[in-house]
Design a protein around this motif. Structure first.
Motif, PDB file in Angstrom:
ATOM      1  N   MET A   1     -30.004  41.710 -10.355  1.00 10.94           N
ATOM      2  CA  MET A   1     -29.334  42.890 -10.875  1.00 10.94           C
ATOM      3  C   MET A   1     -27.810  42.713 -10.864  1.00 10.94           C
ATOM      4  SD  MET A   1     -29.803  45.778 -12.149  1.00 10.94           S
ATOM      5  CE  MET A   1     -29.139  47.362 -12.379  1.00 10.94           C
ATOM      6  N   ILE A   2     -27.275  42.121  -9.801  1.00 11.51           N
ATOM      7  CA  ILE A   2     -25.824  41.915  -9.710  1.00 11.51           C
ATOM      8  C   ILE A   2     -25.341  40.998 -10.832  1.00 11.51           C
ATOM      9  CG2 ILE A   2     -25.828  39.969  -8.099  1.00 11.51           C
ATOM     10  CD1 ILE A   2     -23.432  42.807  -7.665  1.00 11.51           C
ATOM     11  N   TRP A   3     -26.166  40.011 -11.214  1.00  8.21           N
ATOM     12  CA  TRP A   3     -25.800  39.084 -12.291  1.00  8.21           C
ATOM     13  C   TRP A   3     -25.666  39.836 -13.612  1.00  8.21           C
ATOM     14  CZ3 TRP A   3     -23.512  34.807 -13.258  1.00  8.21           C
ATOM     15  CH2 TRP A   3     -23.684  34.178 -14.486  1.00  8.21           C
ATOM     16  N   ILE A   4     -26.556  40.772 -13.880  1.00  6.28           N
ATOM     17  CA  ILE A   4     -26.495  41.561 -15.111  1.00  6.28           C
ATOM     18  C   ILE A   4     -25.229  42.422 -15.116  1.00  6.28           C
ATOM     19  CG2 ILE A   4     -27.608  43.437 -16.411  1.00  6.28           C
ATOM     20  CD1 ILE A   4     -30.303  42.276 -15.445  1.00  6.28           C
ATOM     21  N   PHE A   5     -24.954  43.050 -13.979  1.00  8.71           N
ATOM     22  CA  PHE A   5     -23.743  43.866 -13.868  1.00  8.71           C
ATOM     23  C   PHE A   5     -22.502  42.993 -14.068  1.00  8.71           C
ATOM     24  CE2 PHE A   5     -20.634  46.423 -11.329  1.00  8.71           C
ATOM     25  CZ  PHE A   5     -20.595  47.506 -12.198  1.00  8.71           C
ATOM     26  N   HIS A   6     -22.502  41.806 -13.490  1.00 13.95           N
ATOM     27  CA  HIS A   6     -21.397  40.859 -13.659  1.00 13.95           C
ATOM     28  C   HIS A   6     -21.199  40.537 -15.137  1.00 13.95           C
ATOM     29  CE1 HIS A   6     -19.508  36.878 -13.932  1.00 13.95           C
ATOM     30  NE2 HIS A   6     -18.839  37.239 -12.839  1.00 13.95           N
ATOM     31  N   GLN A   7     -22.270  40.284 -15.864  1.00 15.77           N
ATOM     32  CA  GLN A   7     -22.170  39.934 -17.279  1.00 15.77           C
ATOM     33  C   GLN A   7     -21.660  41.107 -18.114  1.00 15.77           C
ATOM     34  OE1 GLN A   7     -22.525  36.731 -18.451  1.00 15.77           O
ATOM     35  NE2 GLN A   7     -22.561  36.435 -16.240  1.00 15.77           N
ATOM     36  N   ILE A   8     -22.068  42.314 -17.769  1.00 18.05           N
ATOM     37  CA  ILE A   8     -21.589  43.503 -18.475  1.00 18.05           C
ATOM     38  C   ILE A   8     -20.084  43.674 -18.257  1.00 18.05           C
ATOM     39  CG2 ILE A   8     -21.679  46.037 -18.499  1.00 18.05           C
ATOM     40  CD1 ILE A   8     -24.727  45.731 -17.927  1.00 18.05           C
ATOM     41  N   ILE A   9     -19.642  43.543 -17.016  1.00 17.79           N
ATOM     42  CA  ILE A   9     -18.213  43.677 -16.700  1.00 17.79           C
ATOM     43  C   ILE A   9     -17.419  42.546 -17.358  1.00 17.79           C
ATOM     44  CG2 ILE A   9     -16.484  43.706 -14.835  1.00 17.79           C
ATOM     45  CD1 ILE A   9     -18.156  46.285 -15.100  1.00 17.79           C
ATOM     46  N   LEU A  10     -17.963  41.330 -17.361  1.00 13.34           N
ATOM     47  CA  LEU A  10     -17.292  40.213 -18.016  1.00 13.34           C
ATOM     48  C   LEU A  10     -17.164  40.477 -19.523  1.00 13.34           C
ATOM     49  CD1 LEU A  10     -16.061  37.383 -17.963  1.00 13.34           C
ATOM     50  CD2 LEU A  10     -18.389  36.458 -18.152  1.00 13.34           C
ATOM     51  N   GLY A  11     -18.227  40.971 -20.128  1.00 14.67           N
ATOM     52  CA  GLY A  11     -18.169  41.311 -21.551  1.00 14.67           C
ATOM     53  C   GLY A  11     -17.135  42.385 -21.835  1.00 14.67           C
ATOM     54  N   LEU A  12     -17.078  43.403 -20.980  1.00 15.25           N
ATOM     55  CA  LEU A  12     -16.091  44.462 -21.123  1.00 15.25           C
ATOM     56  C   LEU A  12     -14.676  43.908 -20.942  1.00 15.25           C
ATOM     57  CD1 LEU A  12     -15.562  47.499 -21.503  1.00 15.25           C
ATOM     58  CD2 LEU A  12     -15.853  47.761 -19.028  1.00 15.25           C
ATOM     59  N   HIS A  13     -14.506  43.021 -19.970  1.00 11.84           N
ATOM     60  CA  HIS A  13     -13.219  42.370 -19.717  1.00 11.84           C
ATOM     61  C   HIS A  13     -12.740  41.629 -20.973  1.00 11.84           C
ATOM     62  CE1 HIS A  13     -10.168  40.388 -17.214  1.00 11.84           C
ATOM     63  NE2 HIS A  13     -10.556  39.223 -17.708  1.00 11.84           N
ATOM     64  N   ILE A  14     -13.616  40.871 -21.570  1.00 12.23           N
ATOM     65  CA  ILE A  14     -13.273  40.102 -22.773  1.00 12.23           C
ATOM     66  C   ILE A  14     -12.986  41.039 -23.947  1.00 12.23           C
ATOM     67  CG2 ILE A  14     -14.184  38.480 -24.483  1.00 12.23           C
ATOM     68  CD1 ILE A  14     -15.693  37.142 -22.072  1.00 12.23           C
ATOM     69  N   LEU A  15     -13.812  42.055 -24.130  1.00  8.56           N
ATOM     70  CA  LEU A  15     -13.623  43.008 -25.222  1.00  8.56           C
ATOM     71  C   LEU A  15     -12.284  43.747 -25.095  1.00  8.56           C
ATOM     72  CD1 LEU A  15     -14.973  44.281 -27.726  1.00  8.56           C
ATOM     73  CD2 LEU A  15     -15.916  46.012 -26.185  1.00  8.56           C
ATOM     74  N   LEU A  16     -11.960  44.200 -23.894  1.00  9.50           N
ATOM     75  CA  LEU A  16     -10.682  44.879 -23.681  1.00  9.50           C
ATOM     76  C   LEU A  16      -9.507  43.934 -23.907  1.00  9.50           C
ATOM     77  CD1 LEU A  16     -11.613  47.033 -20.561  1.00  9.50           C
ATOM     78  CD2 LEU A  16     -11.087  47.882 -22.860  1.00  9.50           C
ATOM     79  N   ALA A  17      -9.651  42.671 -23.503  1.00  9.91           N
ATOM     80  CA  ALA A  17      -8.595  41.681 -23.741  1.00  9.91           C
ATOM     81  C   ALA A  17      -8.396  41.464 -25.239  1.00  9.91           C
ATOM     82  CB  ALA A  17      -8.925  40.369 -23.038  1.00  9.91           C
ATOM     83  N   GLY A  73     -13.165  39.191  -9.804  1.00 12.60           N
ATOM     84  CA  GLY A  73     -12.708  38.271  -8.770  1.00 12.60           C
ATOM     85  C   GLY A  73     -13.133  38.653  -7.370  1.00 12.60           C
ATOM     86  N   THR A  74     -13.316  39.945  -7.147  1.00 13.54           N
ATOM     87  CA  THR A  74     -13.589  40.418  -5.782  1.00 13.54           C
ATOM     88  C   THR A  74     -15.029  40.907  -5.638  1.00 13.54           C
ATOM     89  OG1 THR A  74     -12.674  42.606  -6.333  1.00 13.54           O
ATOM     90  CG2 THR A  74     -11.177  41.007  -5.344  1.00 13.54           C
ATOM     91  N   VAL A  75     -15.308  42.114  -6.030  1.00 11.77           N
ATOM     92  CA  VAL A  75     -16.630  42.718  -5.831  1.00 11.77           C
ATOM     93  C   VAL A  75     -17.741  41.866  -6.448  1.00 11.77           C
ATOM     94  CG1 VAL A  75     -18.053  44.755  -6.330  1.00 11.77           C
ATOM     95  CG2 VAL A  75     -15.631  45.028  -5.750  1.00 11.77           C
ATOM     96  N   LEU A  76     -17.489  41.341  -7.645  1.00 16.44           N
ATOM     97  CA  LEU A  76     -18.493  40.546  -8.357  1.00 16.44           C
ATOM     98  C   LEU A  76     -18.183  39.049  -8.339  1.00 16.44           C
ATOM     99  CD1 LEU A  76     -18.842  42.921 -11.420  1.00 16.44           C
ATOM    100  CD2 LEU A  76     -20.400  42.725  -9.472  1.00 16.44           C
ATOM    101  N   GLY A  77     -17.195  38.655  -7.557  1.00 13.60           N
ATOM    102  CA  GLY A  77     -16.779  37.255  -7.558  1.00 13.60           C
ATOM    103  C   GLY A  77     -16.674  36.665  -6.172  1.00 13.60           C
ATOM    104  N   PRO A  78     -16.004  35.535  -6.091  1.00 17.64           N
ATOM    105  CA  PRO A  78     -15.988  34.769  -4.844  1.00 17.64           C
ATOM    106  C   PRO A  78     -14.980  35.219  -3.794  1.00 17.64           C
ATOM    107  CG  PRO A  78     -14.856  33.561  -6.554  1.00 17.64           C
ATOM    108  CD  PRO A  78     -15.414  34.797  -7.198  1.00 17.64           C
ATOM    109  N   ILE A  79     -14.103  36.162  -4.118  1.00 18.20           N
ATOM    110  CA  ILE A  79     -13.089  36.577  -3.145  1.00 18.20           C
ATOM    111  C   ILE A  79     -13.673  37.667  -2.248  1.00 18.20           C
ATOM    112  CG2 ILE A  79     -10.811  37.592  -2.828  1.00 18.20           C
ATOM    113  CD1 ILE A  79     -10.025  36.322  -5.518  1.00 18.20           C
ATOM    114  N   ASP A  80     -13.913  37.298  -0.985  1.00 14.22           N
ATOM    115  CA  ASP A  80     -14.464  38.239  -0.009  1.00 14.22           C
ATOM    116  C   ASP A  80     -13.435  38.681   1.026  1.00 14.22           C
ATOM    117  OD1 ASP A  80     -17.078  38.134  -1.083  1.00 14.22           O
ATOM    118  OD2 ASP A  80     -17.440  36.247  -0.006  1.00 14.22           O
TER     119      ASP A  80
END
Length: 165
Positions: A1-17, A73-80
């Motif tokens: 489930m986290i992977w799907i959320f990550h992909q949605i946020i990544l898609g939104l990130h790219i679209l907003l950019a 980078g944080t919640v959905l990424g490697p920075i803990d």
């Protein structure tokens, strides 16, 4: 489930950019050249209308890019932990991207936009240009171009950072 959320946020990130960078690019490389056949006062009126409508949208898109980048980078990424920012390559690049994006957005939203408003609201510059006295308008537009160039330079740096990820 986290992977799907990550992909949605990544898609939104790219679209907003795309909206942020593409929108500003379209105005700079599409609208400005296209209106050159209009009278100077008409150019001013059109640019004022476009910028009053588009500026808030570009600012929101830029804020969205930064917010989704933080999430990626944080919640959905490697920075803990804070140490991950200072002691990993990803953390250093992520922090650099965050700073560059934040400064680029702040520059465009506060400094560049204010300078554009100043030039566009100076009716005398545009009226004089329509009467053949173009030097002052050209000088003001050159200054505006140089000030506004900071934001696209930030975009270029961000793209270089993204390639390094």
């Amino acid at each position: 489930m986290i992977w799907i959320f990550h992909q949605i946020i990544l898609g939104l990130h790219i679209l907003l950019a795309i909206f942020w960078v593409g929108g500003l690019s379209f105005i700079g490389w599409g609208v400005f050249p296209a209106i050159r056949h209009l009278k100077y006062v008409e150019q001013r009126d059109l640019l004022l209308a476009i910028m009053k409508w588009a500026h808030p949208l570009f600012t929101i898109a830029g804020l969205g890019v930064i917010f989704t980048g933080v999430l990626l980078g944080t919640v959905l990424g490697p920075i803990d932990h804070w140490n991950d920012i200072w002691n990993t390559r990803f953390g250093s690049l992520w922090l650099t991207a965050f700073i560059v994006a934040s400064l680029s957005l702040a520059w465009g939203a506060l400094i560049g936009y204010k300078q554009m408003e100043k030039v566009l609201n100076n009716e005398l510059l545009w009226i004089e240009a329509d009467q053949g006295m173009k030097e002052n308008l050209y000088r003001a537009l050159l200054k505006l171009f140089l000030i506004e160039s900071v934001e696209p330079l930030g975009f270029a740096v961000l793209i270089a950072i993204m390639v390094l990820f």
